[in-house]
Design a protein around this motif. Sequence first.
Motif, PDB file in Angstrom:
ATOM      1  N   GLU A  62       0.828  -1.211   0.000  1.00  0.00           N
ATOM      2  CA  GLU A  62       0.000   0.000   0.000  1.00  0.00           C
ATOM      3  C   GLU A  62       0.860   1.259   0.000  1.00  0.00           C
ATOM      4  O   GLU A  62       0.528   2.238  -0.662  1.00  0.00           O
ATOM      5  CB  GLU A  62      -0.929   0.006   1.215  1.00  0.00           C
ATOM      6  CG  GLU A  62      -2.029  -1.032   1.159  1.00  0.00           C
ATOM      7  CD  GLU A  62      -2.809  -1.147   2.461  1.00  0.00           C
ATOM      8  OE1 GLU A  62      -2.482  -0.427   3.434  1.00  0.00           O
ATOM      9  OE2 GLU A  62      -3.744  -1.970   2.516  1.00  0.00           O
ATOM     10  N   GLU A  63       1.960   1.241   0.758  1.00  0.00           N
ATOM     11  CA  GLU A  63       2.831   2.409   0.883  1.00  0.00           C
ATOM     12  C   GLU A  63       3.823   2.517  -0.275  1.00  0.00           C
ATOM     13  O   GLU A  63       4.444   3.555  -0.460  1.00  0.00           O
ATOM     14  CB  GLU A  63       3.609   2.347   2.199  1.00  0.00           C
ATOM     15  CG  GLU A  63       2.733   2.422   3.432  1.00  0.00           C
ATOM     16  CD  GLU A  63       2.101   3.794   3.615  1.00  0.00           C
ATOM     17  OE1 GLU A  63       2.782   4.802   3.344  1.00  0.00           O
ATOM     18  OE2 GLU A  63       0.936   3.851   4.035  1.00  0.00           O
ATOM     19  N   GLY A  64       4.022   1.431  -1.003  1.00  0.00           N
ATOM     20  CA  GLY A  64       4.973   1.437  -2.107  1.00  0.00           C
ATOM     21  C   GLY A  64       6.419   1.436  -1.642  1.00  0.00           C
ATOM     22  O   GLY A  64       7.277   2.046  -2.277  1.00  0.00           O
ATOM     23  N   VAL A  65       6.681   0.768  -0.520  1.00  0.00           N
ATOM     24  CA  VAL A  65       8.043   0.670  -0.002  1.00  0.00           C
ATOM     25  C   VAL A  65       8.433  -0.797   0.089  1.00  0.00           C
ATOM     26  O   VAL A  65       7.577  -1.681   0.137  1.00  0.00           O
ATOM     27  CB  VAL A  65       8.187   1.342   1.389  1.00  0.00           C
ATOM     28  CG1 VAL A  65       7.911   2.826   1.308  1.00  0.00           C
ATOM     29  CG2 VAL A  65       7.281   0.686   2.412  1.00  0.00           C
ATOM     30  N   THR A  66       9.740  -1.034   0.150  1.00  0.00           N
ATOM     31  CA  THR A  66      10.198  -2.400   0.335  1.00  0.00           C
ATOM     32  C   THR A  66      10.093  -2.761   1.805  1.00  0.00           C
ATOM     33  O   THR A  66       9.979  -1.885   2.671  1.00  0.00           O
ATOM     34  CB  THR A  66      11.663  -2.558  -0.117  1.00  0.00           C
ATOM     35  OG1 THR A  66      12.495  -1.771   0.736  1.00  0.00           O
ATOM     36  CG2 THR A  66      11.839  -2.152  -1.575  1.00  0.00           C
ATOM     37  N   GLN A  67      10.151  -4.046   2.088  1.00  0.00           N
ATOM     38  CA  GLN A  67      10.104  -4.488   3.477  1.00  0.00           C
ATOM     39  C   GLN A  67      11.311  -3.978   4.248  1.00  0.00           C
ATOM     40  O   GLN A  67      11.206  -3.605   5.417  1.00  0.00           O
ATOM     41  CB  GLN A  67      10.010  -6.007   3.536  1.00  0.00           C
ATOM     42  CG  GLN A  67       8.698  -6.531   2.984  1.00  0.00           C
ATOM     43  CD  GLN A  67       8.656  -8.032   2.943  1.00  0.00           C
ATOM     44  OE1 GLN A  67       9.220  -8.706   3.787  1.00  0.00           O
ATOM     45  NE2 GLN A  67       7.965  -8.580   1.944  1.00  0.00           N
ATOM     46  N   ALA A  68      12.457  -3.926   3.595  1.00  0.00           N
ATOM     47  CA  ALA A  68      13.670  -3.409   4.251  1.00  0.00           C
ATOM     48  C   ALA A  68      13.496  -1.943   4.616  1.00  0.00           C
ATOM     49  O   ALA A  68      13.868  -1.520   5.725  1.00  0.00           O
ATOM     50  CB  ALA A  68      14.872  -3.591   3.336  1.00  0.00           C
ATOM     51  N   GLU A  69      12.937  -1.151   3.709  1.00  0.00           N
ATOM     52  CA  GLU A  69      12.689   0.263   4.000  1.00  0.00           C
ATOM     53  C   GLU A  69      11.702   0.416   5.151  1.00  0.00           C
ATOM     54  O   GLU A  69      11.870   1.293   6.015  1.00  0.00           O
ATOM     55  CB  GLU A  69      12.147   0.975   2.755  1.00  0.00           C
ATOM     56  CG  GLU A  69      13.153   1.115   1.638  1.00  0.00           C
ATOM     57  CD  GLU A  69      12.546   1.572   0.327  1.00  0.00           C
ATOM     58  OE1 GLU A  69      13.285   2.132  -0.488  1.00  0.00           O
ATOM     59  OE2 GLU A  69      11.325   1.351   0.106  1.00  0.00           O
TER      60      GLU A  69
END
Length: 86
Positions: A62-69
Amino acid sequence: MSQAENAVTSSSKVKRSYRKGNPMSASEKQLAAIARKRVTHKEVKVFVRNPLKDIMIKVCDEEGVTQAEFVEKLIELEFQQRGLLG
């Protein structure tokens, strides 16, 4: 001599070699990317309960980020609350 004898077909020409060397395989590219990242990052391995991981994947999408980020942001927020970061 006729033109047919002097004509050089494209298949008989010596092909120019790949000027940058052999292209890297997918696994070699991935290893190179990891090596570059290790200069500025350290690896963290964690196990998380399945329901938490499923929610994290959904939020990351939903946020458009990677899991690491996402995890890095959570750690930063916690450290800021504790006054460990400026």
